[in-house]
Design an enzyme around this catalytic site. Structure first.
Site, PDB file in Angstrom:
ATOM      1  N   ASP A  13       0.817  -1.221   0.000  1.00 50.85           N
ATOM      2  CA  ASP A  13       0.000   0.000   0.000  1.00 50.85           C
ATOM      3  C   ASP A  13       0.850   1.270   0.000  1.00 50.85           C
ATOM      4  OD1 ASP A  13      -2.394  -1.624   0.317  1.00 50.85           O
ATOM      5  OD2 ASP A  13      -1.800  -1.841   2.414  1.00 50.85           O
ATOM      6  N   GLU A  14       2.049   1.200  -0.576  1.00 55.56           N
ATOM      7  CA  GLU A  14       2.938   2.368  -0.576  1.00 55.56           C
ATOM      8  C   GLU A  14       2.673   3.324  -1.736  1.00 55.56           C
ATOM      9  OE1 GLU A  14       5.227  -1.225   1.015  1.00 55.56           O
ATOM     10  OE2 GLU A  14       4.186  -0.768  -0.859  1.00 55.56           O
ATOM     11  N   LYS A  16       2.662   2.010  -5.161  1.00 57.44           N
ATOM     12  CA  LYS A  16       3.448   1.476  -6.294  1.00 57.44           C
ATOM     13  C   LYS A  16       2.762   1.738  -7.620  1.00 57.44           C
ATOM     14  CE  LYS A  16       3.481  -2.644  -4.416  1.00 57.44           C
ATOM     15  NZ  LYS A  16       2.976  -2.297  -3.075  1.00 57.44           N
ATOM     16  N   GLY A  17       1.422   1.640  -7.625  1.00 58.72           N
ATOM     17  CA  GLY A  17       0.693   1.786  -8.881  1.00 58.72           C
ATOM     18  C   GLY A  17       0.960   3.109  -9.560  1.00 58.72           C
ATOM     19  N   ASN A  38      -4.916 -10.356  -4.461  1.00 57.45           N
ATOM     20  CA  ASN A  38      -4.923  -9.871  -3.080  1.00 57.45           C
ATOM     21  C   ASN A  38      -4.237  -8.515  -2.995  1.00 57.45           C
ATOM     22  OD1 ASN A  38      -2.448 -11.046  -3.716  1.00 57.45           O
ATOM     23  ND2 ASN A  38      -2.059 -11.769  -1.648  1.00 57.45           N
ATOM     24  N   GLY A  40      -3.934  -4.519  -4.660  1.00 52.23           N
ATOM     25  CA  GLY A  40      -4.705  -3.552  -5.417  1.00 52.23           C
ATOM     26  C   GLY A  40      -3.902  -2.295  -5.634  1.00 52.23           C
ATOM     27  N   HIS A  41      -3.792  -1.848  -6.875  1.00 57.69           N
ATOM     28  CA  HIS A  41      -3.061  -0.634  -7.196  1.00 57.69           C
ATOM     29  C   HIS A  41      -4.048   0.445  -7.634  1.00 57.69           C
ATOM     30  CE1 HIS A  41       0.892  -3.049  -7.997  1.00 57.69           C
ATOM     31  NE2 HIS A  41       0.555  -2.985  -6.733  1.00 57.69           N
ATOM     32  N   THR A  42      -4.047   1.548  -6.916  1.00 60.68           N
ATOM     33  CA  THR A  42      -4.959   2.647  -7.212  1.00 60.68           C
ATOM     34  C   THR A  42      -4.234   3.725  -7.996  1.00 60.68           C
ATOM     35  OG1 THR A  42      -6.174   2.208  -5.158  1.00 60.68           O
ATOM     36  CG2 THR A  42      -6.514   4.356  -6.211  1.00 60.68           C
ATOM     37  N   GLN A 226       2.280  -6.160  -2.991  1.00 66.28           N
ATOM     38  CA  GLN A 226       2.520  -6.140  -1.545  1.00 66.28           C
ATOM     39  C   GLN A 226       3.826  -5.397  -1.204  1.00 66.28           C
ATOM     40  OE1 GLN A 226       1.807  -9.639  -2.794  1.00 66.28           O
ATOM     41  NE2 GLN A 226      -0.350  -9.250  -2.498  1.00 66.28           N
ATOM     42  N   THR A 303      -9.544  -4.892  -0.205  1.00 73.61           N
ATOM     43  CA  THR A 303     -10.517  -5.328   0.792  1.00 73.61           C
ATOM     44  C   THR A 303     -11.374  -4.200   1.346  1.00 73.61           C
ATOM     45  OG1 THR A 303      -8.940  -4.985   2.604  1.00 73.61           O
ATOM     46  CG2 THR A 303      -8.929  -7.147   1.519  1.00 73.61           C
ATOM     47  N   LYS A 333       3.219  10.038  -0.683  1.00 72.94           N
ATOM     48  CA  LYS A 333       2.314  10.578   0.341  1.00 72.94           C
ATOM     49  C   LYS A 333       3.005  11.527   1.316  1.00 72.94           C
ATOM     50  CE  LYS A 333      -1.570   7.451   0.169  1.00 72.94           C
ATOM     51  NZ  LYS A 333      -2.631   6.783   0.937  1.00 72.94           N
ATOM     52  N   LEU A 334       4.004  12.245   0.848  1.00 77.85           N
ATOM     53  CA  LEU A 334       4.648  13.230   1.707  1.00 77.85           C
ATOM     54  C   LEU A 334       3.654  14.314   2.123  1.00 77.85           C
ATOM     55  CD1 LEU A 334       7.389  14.082   2.964  1.00 77.85           C
ATOM     56  CD2 LEU A 334       7.766  15.473   0.909  1.00 77.85           C
ATOM     57  N   GLY A 417       1.027  14.102  -4.055  1.00 77.25           N
ATOM     58  CA  GLY A 417      -0.414  13.981  -4.244  1.00 77.25           C
ATOM     59  C   GLY A 417      -0.704  12.736  -5.057  1.00 77.25           C
TER      60      GLY A 417
END
Length: 426
Positions: A13-14, A16-17, A38, A40-42, A226, A303, A333-334, A417
Site C-alpha cells: 500500500d505504498e 506502487k501503482g 490480493n 490492489g493498485h490505485t 505487496q 478489501t 504521500k509526503l 499527491g
C-alpha cells in the site's frame, strides 16, 4: 534503457501503482511478477480513479505491452472482470498487448473456499488476516506440483483430470474437517470452461516478450505486489503473503536472468501502514494515527479494510534496502504529513536489552521490540502544488535528507499527491 524493478518497502500500500504508471511512459513492457488479486493498485489520472488487481498498472498507456508472469497466481474471473471494466472505458486490453504466461498458476473456486474455511476456524489471535482470495492455497498446489497452469485452460481433458484429482483430497477436508458441503468436480469443470475460452487468446510466452523488448532496446518495468515485510521468507512470518516479494524474485517470477534487473526502486510511504494482523512497532493509537488514516485515505484497495497507521520505521527500510539492493527510493504521500507540528522517525529498536538497527530474525521477534524515535519539526504548508524539490518547505527537505542518511539510499522521486502530475523527479 535500464530495466527497472518496482517493490514496496513496507507492508504494501505504498503507492506502487502511481509510480509504475509514471515510469510506464518510458517502458516497452510492464510485467507483474508475483502475487495475485490480493493486491490492489490505485491510479489517479486527471482526477479519475482506476483500481487494478491483476493487470499491470502500465495498461493506461496506449501501446505498452502488459504481461502477467509465471510467478503470479491468476484468478481468471477477476482478470476478465478487469478486462471488461477497462474495455468499457475505451482502454485497449486486447491479446495483442496483453499476455499471460502459460506457466502462471490458476486460482480455482476450491482455492477460495479453502482459504475462507481455514481462516474461519482460527482464533482471533491466530488469524493471518488473509483476503480470502485463494492466494495461499493456490501457491500450495503449485509447490505440491498439482496446480492448474494457465496453459491447462487450453487443454479441456487435462483440465478436467486435474480438477478431479485436486478435489479428491480437498473434498475430504471440506466435509470432515470444516463441515461444509464438498464440491462436485464436474460442476467446477463446467463453470470454468467458458472462462477458459475467453482466457486462451491471452496465453503466451512472457519470457520471449521480455527478451524481444530488450533486444529492440526497450526497457522492461517489473511490477511487484505487496511489500517486502510481507515476503514469505523475509517478512514478519507468519503474518505474510504466500510469495517472495523481494526484488530478486522479479527474475524468477517473470522468466529472465538476474542480470536483466538494472534499476531497483523501492516505493517508500512517508509514514507506515499495515492492513490485517501482525506486529507493527510504530503503530499509533492516538489522534496523529487517526489524522494519518483520514488524510491519507488509508483503506485497502482490495478489501476496503482500514489501514493501521504509524510513524516511518527506518529499521524495516534498512532491511528492505539490503534485501533488495535498492538503487533509489520513490517517496510517496509526503503531503499527508503536512500540518503536523512534530514528525517522528523510528531509527532503531530496543530488543532483548540491546539497541538494534535491523529487525530480529526470530519468529514473532517484531512483537517484542520497542521503537527508538528521533523527532523533527513538521511543516504547515500545502505541498501538493510543488513541482520541483526547491518548492518544498525546508522542514520537508530535511525530512527527506534524514531518510537518505538513515538508509544510505537516495530519494529520486517525491510524490506530493495522488495524481500522476503531482510528482517531483529529482
Amino acid at each position: 534503457m535500464s530495466n527497472t524493478v518496482i517493490v514496496g518497502t513496507q507492508w504494501g500500500d505504498e503507492g506502487k501503482g502511481k509510480i509504475v504508471d509514471m515510469l510506464a511512459q518510458q517502458a516497452g513492457a510492464i510485467v507483474r511478477f508475483q502475487g495475485g488479486n490480493n493486491a490492489g493498485h490505485t491510479l489517479v489520472v486527471a482526477g479519475e480513479q482506476c483500481i487494478l488487481h491483476l493487470i499491470p498498472s502500465g495498461v493506461l498507456h496506449p501501446g505498452k505491452k502488459c504481461l502477467i508472469g509465471n510467478g503470479v497466481v491468476l484468478d481468471p474471473e477477476v482478470f476478465l472482470k478487469e478486462i471488461d471494466g477497462l474495455d468499457a472505458k475505451g482502454i485497449d486490453v486486447s491479446p495483442e498487448r496483453m499476455t499471460i504466461s502459460k506457466k502462471a498458476q490458476i486460482i480455482m473456486s476450491y482455492h477460495r473456499m479453502m482459504d475462507n474455511c481455514r481462516e474461519s476456524v482460527k482464533s482471533d489471535d491466530s488469524k493471518i488476516g488473509t483476503t480470502g482470495r485463494g492466494i495461499g492455497p493456490c501457491y500450495e498446489d503449485k509447490m505440491n506440483r498439482v496446480g492448474i497452469r494457465a496453459a491447462d485452460l487450453a487443454d479441456p481433458e487435462l483440465l478436467r483430470t486435474k480438477i478431479v484429482d485436486a478435489l479428491q483430497e480437498k473434498n475430504v477436508l471440506f466435509k470432515n474437517l470444516f463441515n461444509v458441503e464438498p464440491l462436485d468436480p464436474e460442476e467446477v469443470y463446467q463453470h470454468i470452461l467458458p472462462v477458459a475460452e475467453r482466457i486462451k487468446p491471452f496465453l503466451g510466452d512472457v519470457s520471449s516478450v521480455i527478451q524481444d523488448v530488450n533486444k529492440d532496446g526497450g526497457m522492461v518495468l517489473f511490477e511487484g505486489a505487496q511489500g517486502i515485510q510481507l515476503d514469505i521468507d523475509h517478512g514478519t512470518y507468519p503474518f505474510v503473503t504466500s510469495s517472495n516479494t523481494v526484488a530478486g524474485n522479479a527474475a524468477a517470477g517473470a522468466g529472465c536472468g538476474p542480470r536483466s534487473l538494472n534499476r531497483i526502486i523501492g516505493i517508500l510511504k512517508a509514514y507506515t501502514t499495515r492492513v490485517g494482523s501482525g506486529p507493527f512497532a510504530t503503530e499509533l493509537f492516538d489522534n496523529v494515527g487517526e489524522t494519518l488514516q483520514k488524510n491519507g485515505h488509508e483503506f485497502g484497495a482490495t478489501t476496503g479494510r482500514k489501514r493501521r497507521c504509524g510513524w516511518l520505521d527506518m529499521v524495516i527500510i534498512r532491511e528492505t534496502a539490503r534485501l533488495c539492493d535498492l538503487t533509489e527510493f520513490a517517496l510517496t504521500k509526503l503531503d499527508v504529513l503536512s500540518g503536523l507540528d512534530e514528525i517522528k522517525i523510528c531509527v532503531a529498536y530496543k530488543y532483548r536489552g540491546e539497541e538494534v538497527a535491523y529487525p530480529p530474525q526470530e519468529q514473532n521477534g517484531m512483537a517484542h521490540v520497542e521503537p527508538v524515535y528521533e523527532s523533527m519539526p513538521g511543516w504547515s504548508e500545502d505541498i501538493t502544488t510543488a513541482r520541483s524539490y526547491d518548492d518544498l518547505p525546508e522542514a520537508a527537505q530535511n525530512y527527506i535528507a534524514r531518510i537518505e542518511e538513515l538508509s544510505e539510499v537516495k530519494v529520486a522521486i517525491v510524490s506530493v499527491g495522488p495524481d500522476r502530475a503531482e510528482t517531483i523527479v529529482r
